[in-house]
Write an enzyme that holds these catalytic residues in place. Structure first.
Site, PDB file in Angstrom:
ATOM      1  N   CYS A 283       0.883  -1.183   0.000  1.00 40.05           N
ATOM      2  CA  CYS A 283       0.000   0.000   0.000  1.00 40.05           C
ATOM      3  C   CYS A 283       0.912   1.222   0.000  1.00 40.05           C
ATOM      4  O   CYS A 283       1.106   1.861   1.030  1.00 40.05           O
ATOM      5  CB  CYS A 283      -0.918  -0.009   1.209  1.00 40.05           C
ATOM      6  SG  CYS A 283      -2.003  -1.468   1.297  1.00 40.05           S
TER       7      CYS A 283
ATOM      8  N   ASP B 282      -5.595  -3.172  -6.638  1.00 42.41           N
ATOM      9  CA  ASP B 282      -6.034  -3.449  -5.271  1.00 42.41           C
ATOM     10  C   ASP B 282      -5.109  -4.519  -4.715  1.00 42.41           C
ATOM     11  O   ASP B 282      -5.002  -5.618  -5.288  1.00 42.41           O
ATOM     12  CB  ASP B 282      -7.482  -3.942  -5.295  1.00 42.41           C
ATOM     13  CG  ASP B 282      -8.077  -4.108  -3.894  1.00 42.41           C
ATOM     14  OD1 ASP B 282      -7.326  -4.455  -2.957  1.00 42.41           O
ATOM     15  OD2 ASP B 282      -9.293  -3.909  -3.753  1.00 42.41           O
TER      16      ASP B 282
ATOM     17  N   GLY C  76       1.145   4.313  -1.586  1.00 41.28           N
ATOM     18  CA  GLY C  76       0.893   5.737  -1.678  1.00 41.28           C
ATOM     19  C   GLY C  76       0.945   6.438  -0.324  1.00 41.28           C
ATOM     20  O   GLY C  76       0.612   5.820   0.692  1.00 41.28           O
ATOM     21  N   PRO C  77       1.405   7.695  -0.282  1.00 44.55           N
ATOM     22  CA  PRO C  77       1.842   8.542  -1.401  1.00 44.55           C
ATOM     23  C   PRO C  77       3.301   8.372  -1.799  1.00 44.55           C
ATOM     24  O   PRO C  77       3.786   9.083  -2.665  1.00 44.55           O
ATOM     25  CB  PRO C  77       1.600   9.964  -0.869  1.00 44.55           C
ATOM     26  CG  PRO C  77       1.808   9.830   0.603  1.00 44.55           C
ATOM     27  CD  PRO C  77       1.306   8.464   0.977  1.00 44.55           C
ATOM     28  N   GLY C  78       4.039   7.448  -1.139  1.00 44.67           N
ATOM     29  CA  GLY C  78       5.348   7.103  -1.663  1.00 44.67           C
ATOM     30  C   GLY C  78       6.543   7.345  -0.783  1.00 44.67           C
ATOM     31  O   GLY C  78       7.672   7.026  -1.191  1.00 44.67           O
TER      32      GLY C  78
ATOM     33  N   LYS D 116       7.616   5.932   2.101  1.00 42.23           N
ATOM     34  CA  LYS D 116       8.304   4.702   2.492  1.00 42.23           C
ATOM     35  C   LYS D 116       8.855   3.988   1.264  1.00 42.23           C
ATOM     36  O   LYS D 116       9.947   3.402   1.307  1.00 42.23           O
ATOM     37  CB  LYS D 116       7.365   3.801   3.288  1.00 42.23           C
ATOM     38  CG  LYS D 116       6.941   4.373   4.637  1.00 42.23           C
ATOM     39  CD  LYS D 116       6.066   3.378   5.388  1.00 42.23           C
ATOM     40  CE  LYS D 116       5.577   3.956   6.724  1.00 42.23           C
ATOM     41  NZ  LYS D 116       4.596   5.049   6.519  1.00 42.23           N
TER      42      LYS D 116
ATOM     43  N   CYS E 162      -0.237   3.660  11.310  1.00 39.99           N
ATOM     44  CA  CYS E 162      -0.031   4.889  12.065  1.00 39.99           C
ATOM     45  C   CYS E 162      -1.207   5.044  13.017  1.00 39.99           C
ATOM     46  O   CYS E 162      -1.989   5.990  12.934  1.00 39.99           O
ATOM     47  CB  CYS E 162       0.090   6.087  11.135  1.00 39.99           C
ATOM     48  SG  CYS E 162       0.635   7.572  12.007  1.00 39.99           S
TER      49      CYS E 162
END
Length: 488
Positions: free
Chosen positions: A303, A352, A305-307, A309, A421
């Site tokens: 997963c 997905d 986004g937004p990039g 990591k 988070c």
């Protein structure tokens, strides 16, 4: 942030700042452009406009405000003051609304939204900055009068003058639940959190009243800016020297920025560095240092986004000769990943993650699952007032599905780092326990060795096997991570 008054637009012609008298009734007098330009403070106007967009359009203050400041060429002291007002008022909204309702003698829902935005800004200045009461009230009246007319401005004046008669502690003493009768509710009110979030923190912290108070207090503060130095491009030492910051305590890539706009730093503009919480850096690094046996170089960010990591993992993959697949369900967010990863060995795929069509056999998988974001409320100030317990219930279903798929895609003996988070037990330990119990051959690893770096020792991480970071304990967002493998 001190209560800096900001720069006013210059007056035209001097005299009474309210303009010449008009023989018509107040509510029929014109609100011309000159009056608006003369009376409205640019910093407070920007803050008001962001609060309005947050309220009316569900905008994100941390995304909208920097763009608005750039478009209006608001810099320096005015930009800093606008930032303090916007984030501070958004963060303290629940407390401010209770004070406003008491002073106004009516419920918040009975106050016009445009007036309420101004009242929140004024109340925040009165209760939580060193702005003089006169300046806080008069500039708020100017905002109301310039756009809404004399009637609303009179209401703003009356409410704020009543609020100014007491400081924050006195208002809290009057309005908060008694500590002896409702400890959680009292602390939640004092530190501007919905009660249900305080209950979540209380459970996650072992039901310690002292830990809860410390966590809520830290969450109610404006967070520091953390930069990430992307390995192979720039070191943390070099980034600290060129940015004027200090090297981080834990992540080998982290720099603490004392102030200013990180977008003005050359290394950030050139893509060698970015803005990323130190806790997020530790999560990204963890997946790259785990023991996986023979590493074939197939890594996955499920997963992405937004990039942020993905960029850090991709930079490490570039050094290690690996390649990272980055999945993102949204076209827009996938494009953000492509921009931030640039020439790194990262293949961005729009899909997905629960049904990606990818072949199993990945050595390392990061599943930074969609979550409630309760661990980053200090960086997303309005989020605490948007989230509800029902949001968590829906997310948990998705989180379990994603983790089960991650365990299908990882090779036997590989590692899945699951992170959120959020410290909510339902999104963290309960997800891990449920999926590990349901997937044959799955077992949880001790994640603490994956983040014991710098000054972060196992003694600071609790009993394990998962890791839960906290703002009040570690100075990071409240990141959770667990490591899971599959033996067969």
């Amino acid at each position: 942030m001190t209560g800096a008054p900001g720069n006013r637009r210059p007056r035209k012609g001097g005299g009474d700042r309210r303009g010449p008298k008009d023989s018509r009734p107040r509510d029929q007098q014109p609100r011309d452009k000159k009056l608006r330009e003369k009376d409205v403070d640019v910093a407070r106007e920007a803050a008001r406009d962001v609060l309005r967009a947050v309220r009316e359009q569900s905008a994100y203050a941390n995304l909208l405000l920097p763009r608005l400041l750039r478009e209006r060429h608001i810099t320096g002291r005015d930009a800093a003051f606008a930032t303090e007002l916007t984030y501070g008022a958004a963060r303290a909204q629940g407390l401010l609304d209770a004070v406003i309702a008491s002073a106004a003698g009516r419920g918040i829902d009975d106050i016009d939204g445009n007036v309420l935005d101004i009242l929140r800004l004024g109340a925040y200045q009165l209760l939580r900055t060193r702005t003089s009461p006169h300046a806080a009230v008069s500039t708020s009246v100017d905002l109301a009068r310039s756009e809404l007319g004399m009637g609303p401005s009179g209401f703003v004046n009356a409410v704020l003058r009543k609020i100014s008669q007491r400081d924050e502690d006195l208002w809290i003493d009057e309005l908060a639940p008694p500590m002896a009768e409702d400890m959680i509710g009292s602390l939640a009110f004092r530190y501007a959190h919905p009660r249900w979030i305080a209950e979540v923190f209380f459970d996650a912290l072992g039901r310690s009243a002292g830990q809860l108070q410390a966590a809520l207090a830290a969450d109610d503060e404006r967070p520091p800016v953390h930069l990430v130095a992307r390995p192979g491009m720039i070191t943390a030492e070099e980034l600290a020297l060129t940015s004027g910051g200090d090297e981080g305590r834990y992540s080998p890539y982290c720099v603490y920025l004392p102030g200013g706009d990180p977008g003005g730093i050359d290394a950030v503009r050139d893509g060698f560095a970015g803005v990323q919480d130190e806790g997020s850096q530790l999560v990204a690094r963890a997946v790259t240092v785990a023991e996986v046996g023979e590493d074939s170089g197939r890594w996955l960010d499920m997963c992405a986004g937004p990039g942020g990591k993905a960029a850090l993992i991709g930079a490490i993959a570039d050094i290690d000769g690996a390649r990272l697949d980055a999945l993102e369900v949204s076209d827009h967010r996938a494009e953000l990943i492509r921009k931030i990863t640039g020439d790194l060995p990262v293949d961005v795929r729009v899909a997905d993650a629960r049904d990606s069509g990818l072949e199993p056999g990945y050595d390392r998988i990061l599943l930074d699952a969609p979550c409630s974001g309760l661990g980053s409320l200090r960086r997303r100030p309005e989020a605490r007032w948007r989230r509800t317990p029902a949001d968590v219930t829906e997310l948990v279903v998705l989180q379990k599905e994603l983790l089960a798929e991650a365990l299908r895609l990882v090779k036997p003996g590989g590692v899945v780092v699951y992170s959120t988070c959020s410290p909510h037990p339902a999104e963290t330990v309960e997800v891990i326990d449920a999926v590990v119990a349901a997937v044959p051959g799955a077992r949880q690893l001790d994640a603490r060795p994956l983040v014991t770096v710098g000054e972060l020792t196992e003694s600071l991480l609790g009993p394990g096997p998962h890791v839960q970071l906290w703002p009040h304990l570690h100075g990071t967002d409240a990141m959770f991570l667990a490591a899971v493998t599959r033996d067969t």
